[in-house]
Design a protein around this motif. Structure first.
Motif, PDB file in Angstrom:
ATOM      1  N   LEU A 166      15.515  -4.831  -1.238  1.00 18.02           N
ATOM      2  CA  LEU A 166      14.988  -6.076  -0.408  1.00 18.02           C
ATOM      3  C   LEU A 166      14.725  -7.261  -1.339  1.00 18.02           C
ATOM      4  O   LEU A 166      14.107  -7.011  -2.540  1.00 18.02           O
ATOM      5  N   SER A 167      14.990  -8.311  -0.926  1.00 19.03           N
ATOM      6  CA  SER A 167      14.741  -9.496  -1.967  1.00 19.03           C
ATOM      7  C   SER A 167      13.115  -9.898  -1.712  1.00 19.03           C
ATOM      8  O   SER A 167      12.433  -9.207  -0.589  1.00 19.03           O
ATOM      9  N   ASP A 168      12.516 -10.725  -2.318  1.00 21.20           N
ATOM     10  CA  ASP A 168      11.257 -11.154  -2.216  1.00 21.20           C
ATOM     11  C   ASP A 168      10.922 -11.474  -0.957  1.00 21.20           C
ATOM     12  O   ASP A 168       9.854 -11.127  -0.538  1.00 21.20           O
TER      13      ASP A 168
ATOM     14  N   ASN B 276       0.882  -1.144  -0.053  1.00 20.87           N
ATOM     15  CA  ASN B 276      -0.093   0.072   0.110  1.00 20.87           C
ATOM     16  C   ASN B 276       0.849   1.149  -0.060  1.00 20.87           C
ATOM     17  O   ASN B 276       1.055   1.936   1.113  1.00 20.87           O
ATOM     18  N   THR B 277       1.283   1.807  -1.022  1.00 17.21           N
ATOM     19  CA  THR B 277       2.349   2.652  -1.468  1.00 17.21           C
ATOM     20  C   THR B 277       1.705   4.106  -0.728  1.00 17.21           C
ATOM     21  O   THR B 277       2.587   5.137  -0.665  1.00 17.21           O
ATOM     22  N   SER B 278       0.709   4.098  -0.726  1.00 11.32           N
ATOM     23  CA  SER B 278       0.020   5.498  -0.343  1.00 11.32           C
ATOM     24  C   SER B 278      -0.185   5.373   1.419  1.00 11.32           C
ATOM     25  O   SER B 278      -0.678   6.535   1.789  1.00 11.32           O
TER      26      SER B 278
ATOM     27  N   LEU C 181       9.781   3.268   2.582  1.00  9.47           N
ATOM     28  CA  LEU C 181       9.855   1.872   1.574  1.00  9.47           C
ATOM     29  C   LEU C 181      10.197   2.062   0.181  1.00  9.47           C
ATOM     30  O   LEU C 181      10.612   1.456  -0.217  1.00  9.47           O
ATOM     31  N   LYS C 182       9.778   3.300  -0.190  1.00 10.54           N
ATOM     32  CA  LYS C 182       9.908   3.920  -1.764  1.00 10.54           C
ATOM     33  C   LYS C 182      11.505   3.619  -1.921  1.00 10.54           C
ATOM     34  O   LYS C 182      11.709   2.953  -3.057  1.00 10.54           O
ATOM     35  N   ASP C 183      12.226   3.950  -1.093  1.00 10.08           N
ATOM     36  CA  ASP C 183      13.648   3.806  -1.356  1.00 10.08           C
ATOM     37  C   ASP C 183      14.422   2.304  -1.057  1.00 10.08           C
ATOM     38  O   ASP C 183      15.230   1.971  -1.496  1.00 10.08           O
TER      39      ASP C 183
END
Length: 125
Positions: free
Chosen positions: A80-82, A62-64, A73-75
């Motif tokens: 990060l791995s899956d 949930n990017t918003s 987390l955008k950066d």
């Protein structure tokens, strides 16, 4: 032919979730509801969503959301791995883009009526 029971991971106060639930109910689906804010999904559940959807893990964030922004987390996500991304999603239901709908054979994330019409058949368009 009866429709499969769908498991829906959602947040009751989310407008998009309410629209999706209404759409599914109007199209005759029985729903098993899971509040993401009350109980975060476990790692196996998140991994299953990713596998069933065919989407990259990052599509489930949930990017918003506030937590996504607070954790910057955008950066961080691209580094990060899956597996690490799945662990992050499982650590906090607020990070999950919603709703996630699954019948155990496929999964969708978010709500777009066209996609629901295609993935969850028998729908009126």
């Amino acid at each position: 032919m009866s429709k499969p029971k769908l498991t829906v991971y959602y947040y009751p106060k989310c407008g998009t979730c309410r629209k999706a639930l209404k759409w599914l109910q109007e199209n005759g689906y029985e729903l098993d509801l899971h509040d993401l804010f009350e109980q975060s999904p476990d790692k196996d559940t998140v991994a299953e969503w990713v596998s069933l959807s065919g989407l990259p893990v990052k599509k489930f964030f949930n990017t918003s959301g506030e937590v996504y922004k607070e954790l910057k987390l955008k950066d961080k996500l691209p580094t990060l791995s899956d597996e690490e991304q799945i662990e992050l999603l499982a650590s906090n239901g607020r990070l999950v883009k919603r709703p996630v709908v699954t019948d155990g054979k496929t999964a969708t994330v978010g709500f777009k009526e066209e996609e629901f019409s295609r993935v969850w058949p028998g729908a009126k368009v």
